[in-house]
Motif scaffolding. Structure first.
Motif, mmCIF file in Angstrom:
data_model
loop_
_atom_site.group_PDB
_atom_site.id
_atom_site.type_symbol
_atom_site.label_atom_id
_atom_site.label_comp_id
_atom_site.label_asym_id
_atom_site.label_seq_id
_atom_site.Cartn_x
_atom_site.Cartn_y
_atom_site.Cartn_z
ATOM 1 N N ARG A 94 0.845 -1.203 0.000
ATOM 2 C CA ARG A 94 0.000 0.000 0.000
ATOM 3 C C ARG A 94 0.872 1.241 0.000
ATOM 4 N NH1 ARG A 94 -5.471 -0.114 2.375
ATOM 5 N NH2 ARG A 94 -4.970 2.010 2.962
ATOM 6 N N ALA A 100 -8.354 2.296 -1.163
ATOM 7 C CA ALA A 100 -9.020 0.990 -1.138
ATOM 8 C C ALA A 100 -8.293 0.034 -0.198
ATOM 9 C CB ALA A 100 -9.072 0.400 -2.536
ATOM 10 N N ASP A 101 -9.029 -0.949 0.306
ATOM 11 C CA ASP A 101 -8.447 -1.995 1.157
ATOM 12 C C ASP A 101 -8.062 -3.227 0.348
ATOM 13 O OD1 ASP A 101 -8.699 -0.532 3.486
ATOM 14 O OD2 ASP A 101 -10.729 -1.251 3.872
ATOM 15 N N GLU A 102 -8.086 -3.091 -0.981
ATOM 16 C CA GLU A 102 -7.746 -4.216 -1.853
ATOM 17 C C GLU A 102 -7.036 -3.688 -3.090
ATOM 18 O OE1 GLU A 102 -10.472 -7.722 -2.913
ATOM 19 O OE2 GLU A 102 -10.658 -6.387 -4.654
ATOM 20 N N GLN A 104 -5.999 -4.354 -6.860
ATOM 21 C CA GLN A 104 -6.357 -5.177 -8.002
ATOM 22 C C GLN A 104 -5.160 -5.176 -8.939
ATOM 23 O OE1 GLN A 104 -10.208 -4.635 -9.656
ATOM 24 N NE2 GLN A 104 -11.164 -4.414 -7.658
ATOM 25 N N ARG A 127 -6.681 -10.277 -6.770
ATOM 26 C CA ARG A 127 -7.222 -9.367 -5.759
ATOM 27 C C ARG A 127 -6.436 -9.601 -4.468
ATOM 28 N NH1 ARG A 127 -10.790 -7.640 -8.889
ATOM 29 N NH2 ARG A 127 -12.468 -8.634 -9.943
ATOM 30 N N VAL A 128 -5.751 -8.555 -4.028
ATOM 31 C CA VAL A 128 -4.887 -8.655 -2.855
ATOM 32 C C VAL A 128 -5.522 -7.825 -1.737
ATOM 33 C CG1 VAL A 128 -2.557 -8.335 -1.952
ATOM 34 C CG2 VAL A 128 -2.892 -8.868 -4.382
ATOM 35 N N PRO A 129 -6.153 -8.488 -0.758
ATOM 36 C CA PRO A 129 -6.817 -7.756 0.328
ATOM 37 C C PRO A 129 -5.827 -7.346 1.424
ATOM 38 C CG PRO A 129 -7.192 -10.099 0.586
ATOM 39 C CD PRO A 129 -6.397 -9.923 -0.683
ATOM 40 N N PHE A 130 -6.058 -6.170 1.973
ATOM 41 C CA PHE A 130 -5.236 -5.663 3.071
ATOM 42 C C PHE A 130 -6.085 -5.596 4.333
ATOM 43 C CE2 PHE A 130 -2.995 -4.192 -0.601
ATOM 44 C CZ PHE A 130 -1.659 -4.260 -0.231
ATOM 45 N N ARG A 131 -5.638 -6.285 5.365
ATOM 46 C CA ARG A 131 -6.280 -6.144 6.673
ATOM 47 C C ARG A 131 -5.706 -4.905 7.336
ATOM 48 N NH1 ARG A 131 -5.269 -11.905 9.035
ATOM 49 N NH2 ARG A 131 -4.480 -12.465 7.028
ATOM 50 N N GLU A 132 -6.429 -4.402 8.302
ATOM 51 C CA GLU A 132 -5.982 -3.189 8.987
ATOM 52 C C GLU A 132 -4.567 -3.364 9.543
ATOM 53 O OE1 GLU A 132 -7.510 -0.390 12.593
ATOM 54 O OE2 GLU A 132 -8.995 -1.457 11.401
ATOM 55 N N ARG A 134 -1.849 -3.772 7.834
ATOM 56 C CA ARG A 134 -0.929 -4.451 6.904
ATOM 57 C C ARG A 134 -0.555 -3.521 5.779
ATOM 58 N NH1 ARG A 134 -0.461 -10.150 7.187
ATOM 59 N NH2 ARG A 134 1.328 -9.603 5.931
#
Length: 179
Positions: A94, A100-102, A104, A127-132, A134
């Protein structure tokens, strides 16, 4: 006593015959090697920016990269089709402008012959999701490519993977690599 000897003799003959058949079946013709897989150096990394003209560090939404792959293959239809399965590692970090929290991450998989003619090309989006909390995440993308050989040898085929880049991203990668 003769009866026991005949039984042992019969057992020995059956065992020897079985070993003979096993030896025959182990003389199979080896399957060809799997096609090579490679990540294109010019299309391995990308920096994504928020919309607008800014291109400094504060404008970065995500930095993405194809890290590595591993897999195997199997043959079907009497070695006329090869199915290649592999796991592609995709990383995203990030940037300060990420809303965004993801992430693409658009990428492609191309099958080329030995003259570098493109036999097929598919586009994918990881799709790469980010948890809080990270900032960097690595995921695995499972891929399967079914390749009809059509008289070609697998040594004449290569699977190339790369990020979908615009012209500016490609030029930046080439500058960074010294081209």
């Amino acid at each position: 006593m003769t009866r026991i000897s005949l039984t042992r003799l019969s057992l020995a003959i059956v065992l020897l015959a079985g070993l003979g058949l096993a030896a025959c079946s182990s003389k199979r013709v080896p399957l060809p090697a799997c096609p090579r897989v490679g990540i294109l150096g010019d299309a391995q990394k990308a920096t994504q920016y928020r919309p607008g003209p800014g291109r400094d560090l504060t404008d970065v939404t995500f930095q993405t990269e194809l890290l590595d792959y591993n897999g195997d293959c199997r043959y079907e239809e009497k070695v006329t089709v090869v199915v290649v399965r592999f796991m592609l590692q995709v990383a995203a970090a990030r940037g300060p402008a990420a809303a965004a929290d993801e992430a693409q991450v658009p990428y492609f998989v191309a099958i080329v012959d030995k003259e570098r003619n493109i036999l097929s090309r598919e586009r994918f989006v990881a799709r790469v999701p980010f948890r809080e909390g990270r900032r960097r995440v690595v995921i695995g993308e499972e891929l399967e490519q079914t390749i009809p050989l059509a008289g070609r040898r697998t040594s004449d085929i290569e699977i190339l993977v790369g990020l979908e880049l615009d012209h500016d991203q490609l030029e930046k990668n080439r500058r960074d690599r010294g081209f």
